[in-house]
Design an enzyme around this catalytic site. Structure first.
Site, short mmCIF file in Angstrom:
data_model
loop_
_atom_site.label_atom_id
_atom_site.label_comp_id
_atom_site.label_asym_id
_atom_site.label_seq_id
_atom_site.Cartn_x
_atom_site.Cartn_y
_atom_site.Cartn_z
N ASP A 245 -0.18 -17.47 -4.36
CA ASP A 245 -0.51 -16.61 -5.21
C ASP A 245 -0.34 -17.43 -6.87
O ASP A 245 -1.97 -18.37 -7.40
CB ASP A 245 -0.11 -15.41 -6.25
N ASP B 78 3.61 -19.56 -10.97
CA ASP B 78 4.03 -19.30 -9.92
C ASP B 78 4.29 -21.02 -8.32
O ASP B 78 3.24 -20.24 -7.71
CB ASP B 78 4.18 -17.90 -9.27
N GLU C 272 1.23 -18.20 -16.34
CA GLU C 272 0.27 -17.73 -15.57
C GLU C 272 1.30 -16.23 -16.14
O GLU C 272 2.68 -15.79 -15.69
CB GLU C 272 0.71 -17.80 -14.09
N ASP D 92 4.49 -20.13 -5.29
CA ASP D 92 4.14 -18.68 -4.46
C ASP D 92 2.11 -19.13 -4.27
O ASP D 92 1.68 -20.18 -4.32
CB ASP D 92 4.77 -16.93 -4.18
#
Ligand code: 0RA
Length: 659
Positions: free
Chosen positions: A524, A520, A441, A522
């Site tokens: 998102d 990541d 990403e 998180d």
């Protein structure tokens, strides 16, 4: 891959009565303990759950024979299982030759389930059906309790061996069988039952067997009101409700499901179908309650009738001629969600995973039933039929556009030398078995990964921001999307159409046997992981099925004290690390860093924690339950936002993920 025995019935009663004489001794249970995988497929968590299905399937057979309306499953605190049904109860009379109770024979002799009545349907087929005696052989302890003839009988076993003769222990007004078993830790790699796995299958069974009540109780989980976690699965609508449940997150094209029932030559046919405004096909099929993921003659019969009836209407209404497109069979199934369920007395299973129906007589039977019902539906619902044909025509047009887009991309690749995307940092190894690709990403994390990797066998493909939501996009848009084009060309796979107009993924030239999605840690990041997974699920499913797709697990924390530090992947590890570094309760020299993004790590840290095969955690993506995964991907990526958010936040349960 699952490999189980195909069981052929050895005996058939002449008079239709069941008694101990019909049950013949075939094989010892030692064979099962010696080679458990031969009988239940695997000894991992899947095999563990298989034991429950063996027992439940016997009760379902009682339901199919018309004698059982309720099946209760309990997970006890020690992970032993009780399955109770209100069927006829396993016979307990004496077996003349073996001089043993029929109950003992059923429980201790391989393949002696007493399932001889070919006029009723048996769940026993390609996957289950090795018999409850296998469960007994693989349990440290099992107790069978039978309520029959106004009495209660019982017998207990250890690793399949009876601890005493069948004994009468009381009177009862009920009928039925109660089996309690505790799987053997010497056989199984894990002994922990997963509530969700059991619940999903019981729910599926409730839709497939309308009217049957199935309950699940988990005595390991206490609720706020003090009772144990429990659910009841019961569907009066059967497939009609099932198709609505599976399609709940999509927008309907027709108001109510089209429903087909039929029976011919002892083969029962039940089909429920809906059209929605999506671009994908969702046809699920079952034979005697077993999911046939490879399809087979029943699905062929369904498809044949669908194309024939819709094509006829499209012709007669003049809609097809007006549209000037040529239709292929696939076009009739775009936006279709359907369940095809047949009950066949003697199913033959074939295919790679024995999950394809082979009985040739079934094609015509299903085709005739669907032809009749669908023709009637179209006569009575001309408006709905028009909407469906409009959708079919749109699908044909879109398919042509998609083919053009694909050909464009493939032609361009042929023109640009290696054909590899400019953003790909390839590895030097050309051996796919040894090569890995990280789909990363963002360009910045991609840069770090390029520095940190072992360039001999690790390739990096950075993906920019959010990738396209393939669940909502038109197919040709997908092939035109830059990130998706890069994934195709970097992997070396392509999509072509076969003579039926179906898309086929060509993976012979796959360049990496590990495809690692690295995002990541998180919300998102998990959304992007889900977007990429959805793309793989819809367009590159064979790569998941063959075990090539993984998710990287970057650490969530670093706990530091002076020069010492430790990476932590969960709360528990974090607490442990803090405790191990702390000199007292409030030691302020111990610091915790929360990693939200890959970008917070330098190249060396990223290598150590997430990419180095000797220390990283990779989670392999597998499809445990194809029907449920399909529903969940549509839910996650569809229009309906609240359930998606809740689901993603509650973690990625749509795929079983292994260490
Ligand atoms: C053999 C014959 C009959 C029933 C069963 C087995 C039977 C097995 C299981 C396993 C779990 N629940 C079960 N319920 C029934 C037919 C008995 C008859 O004719 O009465």
């Amino acid at each position: 891959m699952e490999e189980t025995l195909d069981i052929k019935e050895e005996v058939k009663p002449s008079n239709g009565n069941y008694d101990a004489g019909n049950i013949t001794a075939l094989e010892g249970l030692e064979a099962v303990r010696k080679r458990p995988a031969m009988y239940i497929g695997t000894t991992d968590v899947k095999g563990l759950h298989h034991l429950v299905w063996e027992v439940v399937d016997n009760s379902i057979d009682e339901h199919l024979a018309g004698h059982c309306s309720r099946i209760d499953t309990i997970i006890h605190p020690d992970n032993s299982i009780t399955v109770t049904d209100n069927g006829r109860g396993i016979p307990v009379d004496m077996h003349k030759k073996l001089k043993k109770s029929a109950l003992e024979v059923v429980m201790t002799v391989l393949h002696a389930g007493g399932k001889f009545d070919k006029d009723t349907y048996k769940v026993s087929g390609g996957l289950h059906g090795v018999g409850v005696s296998c469960v007994n052989a693989l349990s440290v302890h099992l107790k069978a309790e039978v309520h029959r003839n106004g009495k209660i009988y019982e017998q207990e076993y250890s690793k399949g061996k009876p601890l005493y003769d069948v004994r009468e222990v009381g009177t009862s007004e009920k009928r039925g069988t109660v089996i309690t078993f505790k799987p053997d830790g010497e056989i199984f790699e894990t002994l922990e039952y997963k509530y969700e796995t059991l619940a999903n299958r019981l729910k599926e069974l409730s839709f497939l067997n309308k009217g049957l009540k199935l309950t699940l109780t988990d005595e390991r989980q206490k609720q706020e009101d003090g009772s144990f976690k429990n659910e009841t699965f019961h569907s009066e609508g059967g497939l009609l409700e099932y198709v609505e449940y599976l399609d709940a997150s999509r927008v309907r094209l027709i108001e109510t499901p089209i429903y087909v029932v039929g029976k011919e030559d002892n083969v029962e046919v039940e089909v429920a179908m809906l059209y929605n405004n999506s671009y994908s096909e969702h046809v699920f099929s079952y034979v005697n309650n077993i999911n046939t993921s490879e399809g087979g003659t029943h699905v062929n019969g369904f498809r044949r009738a669908l194309s024939r009836v819709l094509n006829k209407f499209g012709d007669q209404s003049g809609m097809i001629a007006k549209a000037k497109v040529s239709l292929s069979a696939e076009d009739f199934r775009e936006g279709l969600t359907a369940i095809v369920s047949v009950k066949v007395p003697e199913p033959q299973f074939k295919g790679q995973t024995k999950s394809e129906l082979g009985n040739s007589e079934v094609t015509g039977i299903v085709s005739r039933a669907v032809d009749d019902a669908l023709s009637t539906y179209i006569e009575e619902n001309a408006n709905a039929a028009k909407k469906i044909i409009e959708k079919v025509i749109l699908a044909a047009t879109a398919r042509q556009a998609a083919r053009k887009a694909r050909e464009m991309v493939q032609r361009k690749n042929a023109l640009t030398g290696t054909g590899l995307p400019g953003k790909l940092a390839d590895c030097s190894s050309k051996d796919p078995h040894a090569s890995e690709i990280f789909l990363v990403e963002g360009d910045s994390a991609g840069g770090t990964a390029k520095q940190g990797r072992d360039r001999f066998f690790q390739a990096i493909l950075p993906l920019r921001g959010k990738i396209l939501n393939v669940e909502k996009a038109l197919e040709h848009k997908i092939y035109e999307n830059e990130e998706i084009k890069n994934i195709f060309t970097a992997l070396g796979v392509s999509i072509t159409e076969n003579s039926e107009g179906e898309r086929v993924l060509n993976i012979e030239k796959l360049r990496y046997h590990k495809i690692v999605i690295m995002c990541d840690a998180d919300i998102d990041g998990s959304h992007i992981t889900t977007l990429i997974l959805t793309f793989f699920f819809r367009y590159m499913k064979p790569l998941i099925e063959q075990g090539y797709v993984y998710i990287a697990a970057p650490p969530l924390y670093m706990v530091k004290k002076g020069k010492q530090f430790r990476y932590c992947w969960n709360e528990e590890e974090r607490k442990e690390a803090i405790a191990s570094y702390s000199s007292g309760p409030n030691d302020s020299s111990v610091k915790t860093q929360r990693y939200k993004g890959l970008g917070e790590m330098n190249a060396e840290q990223l290598w150590e924690t997430t990419m180095d095969p000797s220390s990283r955690i990779l989670r392999q993506v597998t499809i445990e339950d194809a029907v449920e995964s399909d529903r969940i991907f549509s839910m996650l990526m569809g229009e309906d936002v609240p359930p998606r958010r809740a689901f993603i936040e509650a973690n990625a349960k749509y795929a079983k993920v292994d260490a």
